[in-house]
Design a protein around this motif. Structure first.
Motif, PDB file in Angstrom:
ATOM      1  N   THR A  13      23.872  -4.461  -4.761  1.00 56.04           N
ATOM      2  CA  THR A  13      23.016  -3.961  -3.701  1.00 56.04           C
ATOM      3  C   THR A  13      23.721  -4.074  -2.364  1.00 56.04           C
ATOM      4  O   THR A  13      24.228  -5.131  -2.012  1.00 56.04           O
ATOM      5  CB  THR A  13      21.705  -4.763  -3.649  1.00 56.04           C
ATOM      6  N   ILE A  15      23.332  -4.012   1.657  1.00 51.31           N
ATOM      7  CA  ILE A  15      22.341  -4.165   2.709  1.00 51.31           C
ATOM      8  C   ILE A  15      22.952  -3.550   3.962  1.00 51.31           C
ATOM      9  O   ILE A  15      23.953  -4.024   4.476  1.00 51.31           O
ATOM     10  CB  ILE A  15      21.984  -5.637   2.935  1.00 51.31           C
ATOM     11  N   THR A  16      22.346  -2.470   4.419  1.00 52.49           N
ATOM     12  CA  THR A  16      22.851  -1.748   5.581  1.00 52.49           C
ATOM     13  C   THR A  16      21.878  -1.928   6.739  1.00 52.49           C
ATOM     14  O   THR A  16      20.753  -2.388   6.541  1.00 52.49           O
ATOM     15  CB  THR A  16      23.000  -0.252   5.273  1.00 52.49           C
ATOM     16  N   HIS A  19      18.494  -0.553   5.967  1.00 49.41           N
ATOM     17  CA  HIS A  19      17.636  -1.399   5.141  1.00 49.41           C
ATOM     18  C   HIS A  19      16.917  -2.444   5.982  1.00 49.41           C
ATOM     19  O   HIS A  19      15.738  -2.724   5.770  1.00 49.41           O
ATOM     20  CB  HIS A  19      18.457  -2.109   4.054  1.00 49.41           C
ATOM     21  N   VAL A  20      17.619  -3.013   6.934  1.00 42.95           N
ATOM     22  CA  VAL A  20      17.013  -4.016   7.816  1.00 42.95           C
ATOM     23  C   VAL A  20      15.890  -3.386   8.633  1.00 42.95           C
ATOM     24  O   VAL A  20      14.807  -3.960   8.767  1.00 42.95           O
ATOM     25  CB  VAL A  20      18.075  -4.659   8.730  1.00 42.95           C
ATOM     26  N   LYS A  22      14.172  -0.728   7.840  1.00 43.99           N
ATOM     27  CA  LYS A  22      13.089  -0.401   6.912  1.00 43.99           C
ATOM     28  C   LYS A  22      12.218  -1.620   6.641  1.00 43.99           C
ATOM     29  O   LYS A  22      10.990  -1.529   6.647  1.00 43.99           O
ATOM     30  CB  LYS A  22      13.643   0.135   5.596  1.00 43.99           C
ATOM     31  N   GLU A  23      12.851  -2.762   6.442  1.00 38.32           N
ATOM     32  CA  GLU A  23      12.084  -3.981   6.198  1.00 38.32           C
ATOM     33  C   GLU A  23      11.212  -4.323   7.402  1.00 38.32           C
ATOM     34  O   GLU A  23      10.048  -4.693   7.247  1.00 38.32           O
ATOM     35  CB  GLU A  23      13.027  -5.145   5.895  1.00 38.32           C
ATOM     36  N   THR A  26       8.286  -1.906   7.609  1.00 30.87           N
ATOM     37  CA  THR A  26       7.296  -2.242   6.589  1.00 30.87           C
ATOM     38  C   THR A  26       6.434  -3.418   7.032  1.00 30.87           C
ATOM     39  O   THR A  26       5.202  -3.394   6.896  1.00 30.87           O
ATOM     40  CB  THR A  26       8.001  -2.561   5.254  1.00 30.87           C
TER      41      THR A  26
END
Length: 83
Positions: A13, A15-16, A19-20, A22-23, A26
């Motif tokens: 996986t 982690i870009t 992604h951070v 997006k978290e 969310t």
């Protein structure tokens, strides 16, 4: 790694930065949902809507930077509901 990408040791996986973001989006949307529920239970607390508006504005900034026009438009509409 210094390129802004990080590879976990036990999986493939990546982690870009996306992604951070997006978290965080969310988590922010979960907070918006929580405050909207609180507002509907107690409508004499307009600070709940102010909180939602501020979070949605932050989310809009993130999705705008990511050039996600549909998400930006959705944030605009959701902000209007909170006004």
């Amino acid at each position: 790694m210094s390129s802004g990408f990080q590879k976990t040791m036990n999986s493939k996986t990546l982690i870009t930065p996306v992604h951070v973001v997006k978290e965080q989006i969310t988590k922010s949307l979960a907070q918006v949902a929580e405050k909207l529920e609180a507002y509907f239970e107690n409508q004499d607390q307009p600070e709940y809507l102010d909180f939602c508006h501020d979070l949605l504005n932050q989310i809009k900034g993130s999705v705008t930077v990511l050039d996600l026009a549909g998400a930006t438009a959705l944030c605009n509409e959701m902000e209007l509901v909170c006004e």
